[in-house]
Design an enzyme around this catalytic site. Structure first.
Site, short mmCIF file in Angstrom:
data_model
loop_
_atom_site.label_atom_id
_atom_site.label_comp_id
_atom_site.label_asym_id
_atom_site.label_seq_id
_atom_site.Cartn_x
_atom_site.Cartn_y
_atom_site.Cartn_z
N SER A 21 0.87 -1.17 0.00
CA SER A 21 0.00 0.00 0.00
C SER A 21 0.91 1.22 0.00
O SER A 21 2.08 1.14 0.37
CB SER A 21 -0.94 0.00 1.21
OG SER A 21 -0.23 -0.19 2.40
N GLU A 23 1.36 5.56 0.74
CA GLU A 23 0.84 6.75 1.42
C GLU A 23 1.25 8.02 0.69
O GLU A 23 2.41 8.18 0.33
CB GLU A 23 1.36 6.77 2.86
CG GLU A 23 0.80 7.95 3.66
CD GLU A 23 1.23 7.90 5.10
OE1 GLU A 23 0.96 6.89 5.78
OE2 GLU A 23 1.85 8.89 5.55
N ASP A 115 -0.59 14.84 16.11
CA ASP A 115 0.41 15.37 17.04
C ASP A 115 -0.12 16.63 17.71
O ASP A 115 -0.91 17.37 17.13
CB ASP A 115 1.71 15.70 16.28
CG ASP A 115 2.47 14.43 15.95
OD1 ASP A 115 2.52 13.53 16.80
OD2 ASP A 115 2.99 14.34 14.82
N PHE A 225 13.86 13.69 11.10
CA PHE A 225 12.48 13.32 11.42
C PHE A 225 12.45 12.11 12.36
O PHE A 225 11.65 12.05 13.30
CB PHE A 225 11.71 13.02 10.13
CG PHE A 225 10.24 12.86 10.36
CD1 PHE A 225 9.50 13.86 10.96
CD2 PHE A 225 9.59 11.68 10.00
CE1 PHE A 225 8.14 13.70 11.21
CE2 PHE A 225 8.23 11.51 10.24
CZ PHE A 225 7.51 12.53 10.85
N HIS A 275 3.66 -1.16 3.74
CA HIS A 275 3.09 0.16 3.48
C HIS A 275 4.26 1.11 3.20
O HIS A 275 5.17 1.23 4.03
CB HIS A 275 2.32 0.64 4.73
CG HIS A 275 1.61 1.93 4.56
ND1 HIS A 275 0.42 2.05 3.86
CD2 HIS A 275 1.90 3.19 4.99
CE1 HIS A 275 0.01 3.30 3.89
NE2 HIS A 275 0.89 4.02 4.57
P1 FAD Z 1 -2.89 7.26 20.03
O1 FAD Z 1 -2.95 5.86 19.60
O2 FAD Z 1 -4.12 7.88 20.61
O3 FAD Z 1 -1.74 7.47 21.12
C1 FAD Z 1 -0.38 7.27 20.75
C2 FAD Z 1 0.42 6.84 21.96
O4 FAD Z 1 0.46 7.89 22.92
C3 FAD Z 1 -0.17 5.65 22.66
O5 FAD Z 1 0.29 4.46 22.05
C4 FAD Z 1 0.34 5.82 24.06
O6 FAD Z 1 1.60 5.25 24.22
C5 FAD Z 1 0.47 7.31 24.22
N1 FAD Z 1 -0.67 7.81 24.97
C6 FAD Z 1 -1.84 8.26 24.48
N2 FAD Z 1 -2.67 8.63 25.47
C7 FAD Z 1 -1.97 8.42 26.61
C8 FAD Z 1 -2.26 8.61 27.98
N3 FAD Z 1 -3.43 9.12 28.39
N4 FAD Z 1 -1.32 8.28 28.90
C9 FAD Z 1 -0.13 7.76 28.49
N5 FAD Z 1 0.20 7.56 27.21
C10 FAD Z 1 -0.72 7.89 26.30
N6 FAD Z 1 -0.43 12.50 11.90
C11 FAD Z 1 -1.21 13.40 11.26
O7 FAD Z 1 -1.37 14.53 11.74
N7 FAD Z 1 -1.83 13.09 10.07
C12 FAD Z 1 -1.73 11.87 9.49
O8 FAD Z 1 -2.31 11.62 8.43
C13 FAD Z 1 -0.89 10.89 10.14
N8 FAD Z 1 -0.73 9.65 9.61
C14 FAD Z 1 0.02 8.71 10.28
C15 FAD Z 1 0.09 7.42 9.77
C16 FAD Z 1 0.85 6.44 10.41
C17 FAD Z 1 0.91 5.04 9.84
C18 FAD Z 1 1.55 6.77 11.63
C19 FAD Z 1 2.39 5.74 12.33
C20 FAD Z 1 1.45 8.05 12.16
C21 FAD Z 1 0.68 9.04 11.51
N9 FAD Z 1 0.53 10.32 12.03
C22 FAD Z 1 -0.25 11.25 11.38
C23 FAD Z 1 1.22 10.70 13.28
C24 FAD Z 1 0.31 10.49 14.53
O9 FAD Z 1 -0.77 11.39 14.50
C25 FAD Z 1 1.19 10.75 15.76
O10 FAD Z 1 2.16 9.72 15.89
C26 FAD Z 1 0.44 11.00 17.06
O11 FAD Z 1 1.37 11.55 18.01
C27 FAD Z 1 -0.16 9.76 17.70
O12 FAD Z 1 -1.25 9.33 17.00
P2 FAD Z 1 -1.92 7.89 17.35
O13 FAD Z 1 -3.07 7.73 16.48
O14 FAD Z 1 -0.88 6.85 17.39
O15 FAD Z 1 -2.40 8.21 18.87
#
Ligand code: FAD
Length: 305
Positions: A21, A23, A115, A225, A275
């Site tokens: 896939s 991105e 983020d 990065f 991916h």
């Molecule tokens: P979550 O799964 O909600 O949390 C991430 C981690 O933070 C958890 O695993 C945990 O360890 C920690 N955490 C969360 N809440 C708590 C808590 N209450 N206490 C302690 N620890 C906690 N960003 C963008 O803006 N746009 C995109 O399109 C995008 N695409 C991405 C695609 C991929 C495949 C990846 C790997 C990342 C992408 N990101 C993107 C980046 C992503 O948004 C960031 O990494 C963000 O910081 C975490 O998102 P998440 O969905 O993993 O969050």
């Protein structure tokens, strides 16, 4: 589509079926838009499992993500997945986007928290009227229909996470709420990925953990990065790119070899799905796909023409 790996090292016999896939990110100007159009035209004939389009924090790329999804859908042969983030947005704002993308024909989402607005490493504050995290967002998307939902996973730990157990707990919550695939942050240390997958399975999580592969267009930028998102850069990798800053041709050749080598090693460890973070540039990904035995199909070429 499934492709078969053929390798000199294993006597050119048909290897396991490989699926890829890709991105993309939404372009910021007309020139980037043209480059992205070329990238989609070049890569979609490889018949990826799906192509995903990133989404900015707070809905900042809502319109351009939408337009890019439409370009992918217009190829007629490539399933498109919409990334969606919940940071700095109310639930109502996010739900409006989910409905809008679904109306376009999107059946796949990549659900992400996003983020913090202060940048990677600053403290995340959920919006008081928003989805709290990615697990909460997965449940929100699922409430709209039976979508295919991918989420993020971090073989070398998310930078905000105190330990891997916290990461796994969050991944488990995302799966419990309906995610059926995790895509990893990019990494270069395949041992770290393999150890991570073992920990994931021991935690009772059985969805595919698809490795995110980043072909290195610019080693300095990738190293920078990587330091922000917690991906380690092994010394052997830095060594391979050392002194190539002003030699783009050799840099690209080395980058294709490094990415293909990483993928081959993962295939040897039993991985079939990959991916690719394309950075909206087709050449390296296209080359790596050829090296791992993925070819355009005649039918897909007709679609792209
Ligand atoms: P979550 O799964 O909600 O949390 C991430 C981690 O933070 C958890 O695993 C945990 O360890 C920690 N955490 C969360 N809440 C708590 C808590 N209450 N206490 C302690 N620890 C906690 N960003 C963008 O803006 N746009 C995109 O399109 C995008 N695409 C991405 C695609 C991929 C495949 C990846 C790997 C990342 C992408 N990101 C993107 C980046 C992503 O948004 C960031 O990494 C963000 O910081 C975490 O998102 P998440 O969905 O993993 O969050």
């Amino acid at each position: 589509m499934r492709h078969s790996v053929k390798r000199i090292a294993n006597g050119c016999g048909a290897g396991p079926d490989i699926r890829v896939s890709f991105e993309f990110f939404p372009p910021k100007n007309a020139q980037m838009e043209a480059t992205l159009g070329d990238t989609i035209a070049r890569l979609s004939p490889l018949e990826p499992n799906f192509v995903s389009v990133t989404y900015g924090a707070g809905g900042s790329t809502r319109d351009t993500t939408r337009k890019t999804l439409q370009s992918v859908l217009a190829t007629g042969n490539t399933p498109a997945a919409a990334h969606i983030t919940c940071v700095d947005s109310t639930r109502e704002e996010v739900d409006t986007v989910i409905r809008d993308f679904a109306a376009l024909g999107i059946r796949r989402f990549v659900a992400l928290r996003g983020d913090p607005s202060g940048g990677v490493g600053t403290r995340y504050q959920p919006h008081p009227e928003g989805y709290q995290n990615a697990a909460h967002l997965v449940a929100g998307i699922k409430a709209f229909g039976d979508f295919d939902i991918s989420v993020a996973a971090y073989p070398e730990r998310h930078p905000e996470s105190p330990d891997l157990a916290t990461d796994l707990d969050m991944l488990k919550r995302k799966v419990d709420n309906g995610a059926t695939r995790a895509i990893t942050q990019f990494f270069f240390d395949n041992d770290a990925y393999e150890r991570y997958v073992e920990r994931v399975r021991r935690a009772g999580i059985y969805i595919p953990i698809v490795p995110g592969i980043v072909p290195i267009h610019n080693f300095g930028a990738v190293r920078n990065f990587a330091s922000k998102c917690g991906a380690s850069v092994p010394a052997w990798l830095a060594d391979r790119f050392e002194g190539l800053e002003n030699d783009p041709h050799t840099h690209a050749l080395v980058a294709a070899a490094v990415a293909a080598e990483q993928v081959f090693d993962l295939v040897d460890r039993g991985v079939n799905d990959f991916h690719f973070y394309t950075m909206n540039r087709p050449d390296l990904v296209f080359a790596v796909c050829r090296l791992i035995g993925i070819r355009e199909t005649a039918q897909a070429q007709l679609h792209a023409a």
